[in-house]
Design an enzyme around this catalytic site. Sequence first.
Site, PDB file in Angstrom:
ATOM      1  N   ARG A 142     -15.990 -30.509  26.987  1.00 11.86           N
ATOM      2  CA  ARG A 142     -17.306 -30.393  27.610  1.00 11.86           C
ATOM      3  C   ARG A 142     -17.688 -31.766  28.147  1.00 11.86           C
ATOM      4  O   ARG A 142     -17.416 -32.794  27.512  1.00 11.86           O
ATOM      5  CB  ARG A 142     -18.361 -29.946  26.592  1.00 11.86           C
ATOM      6  CG  ARG A 142     -18.280 -28.472  26.216  1.00 11.86           C
ATOM      7  CD  ARG A 142     -18.655 -27.559  27.387  1.00 11.86           C
ATOM      8  NE  ARG A 142     -18.710 -26.161  27.029  1.00 11.86           N
ATOM      9  CZ  ARG A 142     -17.699 -25.297  27.170  1.00 11.86           C
ATOM     10  NH1 ARG A 142     -16.550 -25.699  27.656  1.00 11.86           N
ATOM     11  NH2 ARG A 142     -17.848 -24.029  26.855  1.00 11.86           N
TER      12      ARG A 142
ATOM     13  N   GLU B 231     -22.928 -29.500  35.708  1.00 15.60           N
ATOM     14  CA  GLU B 231     -22.033 -28.673  36.523  1.00 15.60           C
ATOM     15  C   GLU B 231     -22.873 -27.684  37.327  1.00 15.60           C
ATOM     16  O   GLU B 231     -23.867 -27.187  36.802  1.00 15.60           O
ATOM     17  CB  GLU B 231     -21.047 -27.924  35.626  1.00 15.60           C
ATOM     18  CG  GLU B 231     -20.159 -28.885  34.846  1.00 15.60           C
ATOM     19  CD  GLU B 231     -19.198 -28.209  33.877  1.00 15.60           C
ATOM     20  OE1 GLU B 231     -19.128 -26.971  33.866  1.00 15.60           O
ATOM     21  OE2 GLU B 231     -18.509 -28.924  33.134  1.00 15.60           O
TER      22      GLU B 231
ATOM     23  N   HIS C  43     -14.265 -26.879  36.278  1.00 19.88           N
ATOM     24  CA  HIS C  43     -14.335 -26.147  34.999  1.00 19.88           C
ATOM     25  C   HIS C  43     -13.491 -24.861  35.099  1.00 19.88           C
ATOM     26  O   HIS C  43     -13.994 -23.747  34.968  1.00 19.88           O
ATOM     27  CB  HIS C  43     -15.780 -25.804  34.632  1.00 19.88           C
ATOM     28  CG  HIS C  43     -15.955 -25.505  33.160  1.00 19.88           C
ATOM     29  ND1 HIS C  43     -17.082 -25.837  32.457  1.00 19.88           N
ATOM     30  CD2 HIS C  43     -15.141 -24.902  32.269  1.00 19.88           C
ATOM     31  CE1 HIS C  43     -16.955 -25.440  31.190  1.00 19.88           C
ATOM     32  NE2 HIS C  43     -15.783 -24.858  31.063  1.00 19.88           N
TER      33      HIS C  43
HETATM   34  C1  DGY Z   1     -15.125 -21.606  27.426  1.00 19.59           C
HETATM   35  O1  DGY Z   1     -14.669 -20.479  27.216  1.00 19.59           O
HETATM   36  O2  DGY Z   1     -15.880 -22.170  26.635  1.00 19.59           O
HETATM   37  C2  DGY Z   1     -14.749 -22.241  28.712  1.00 19.59           C
HETATM   38  O3  DGY Z   1     -15.012 -23.582  28.740  1.00 19.59           O
HETATM   39  C3  DGY Z   1     -15.476 -21.556  29.827  1.00 19.59           C
HETATM   40  O4  DGY Z   1     -16.830 -21.874  29.732  1.00 19.59           O
END
Ligand code: DGY
Length: 325
Positions: free
Chosen positions: A237, A266, A285
């Site tokens: 993240r 984002e 992402h």
């Molecule tokens: C998750 O599944 O957490 C991925 O990062 C997609 O948000």
Amino acid sequence: MRNQVVLYKKLSPALMHRLQEQADVTFIDEPNRDGLARLRAALPHAHGVLGASIKLDADLLDLAPHLKAVSSVSVGIDNYDVEYFNRRGILLTNTPDVLTETTADTGFALILATARRVVELANLVRSGQWTSNLGPDHFGSDVHGKTLGIIGMGRIGEALAQRGHFGFGMPVIYHSHSPKPAVEARFNAGYRSLEGVLKEADFICLTLPLTAETEGLIGTEQFGLMRSQSIFINISRGKVVNEKALITALQNNQIRAAGLDVFEREPLDPDSPLLRLNNVVATPHMGSATHETREAMAQCAVENLISALAGDRPANLVNPEVWRK
Ligand code: DGY
């Protein structure tokens, strides 16, 4: 009375059919933008909610007095305040496992792309600037045999270690809450302090969840410990990293490159200084974004919600304390 479900993630026809067999479904497109008002209007009737990528905070969930379960199409649960869910007795589910390998593939794509300067050199060809054999100014660095450092040895960290160890002959070092003997035996991996990984690894890969503990974990001090040849990879993240400190470290050549799939905000601002740096590979992402994996995640989320609404314990329950009550 049939359960009412608010859905804010598009499902394949087969999964939509499966969900509609069990509940009345209100689909909200673009909940981040035009759909927000419709989401707010639908929540007062909802028994279940299914979606991803928006913060479902108290402001929204207080609108849903009948809510029994929220099924997130993600493994990460940083968009939810679990304490709030527990207080209200709402079940929260996520989609672990099905995305592990695909997300590790993305991590490795970023390792290879940054080390071998794939994007930069491909752009050279595309823009007609490949006019002679490459010289040292355009050389990259090897991946095989280099030290792979993993911070957060969960499922995705292990899948990354597997690729590095078996595929690329990389020594693996890692940091997590506590040492993991099974991982060490399987990948001949060495446990280090956080500082140890930052100082020693050629590739420093973040695979840990965003929590109060990990927010801002990597900042000026931590970039200061890395070597000038280090390559920094983030597939966890964005908020685990202080992005300003990362930009400074890259601008000052404190580290060689960064491969980033996640950002503090984002979508990433097109004016971000990160996008002016040739040694940054930035992706949107896309960790789990393949046809197969996104369908598997959606299926997992649908089944989690159907179980929860039927009064059965869902397979991927984030807050078992609510179930026990
Ligand atoms: C998750 O599944 O957490 C991925 O990062 C997609 O948000």
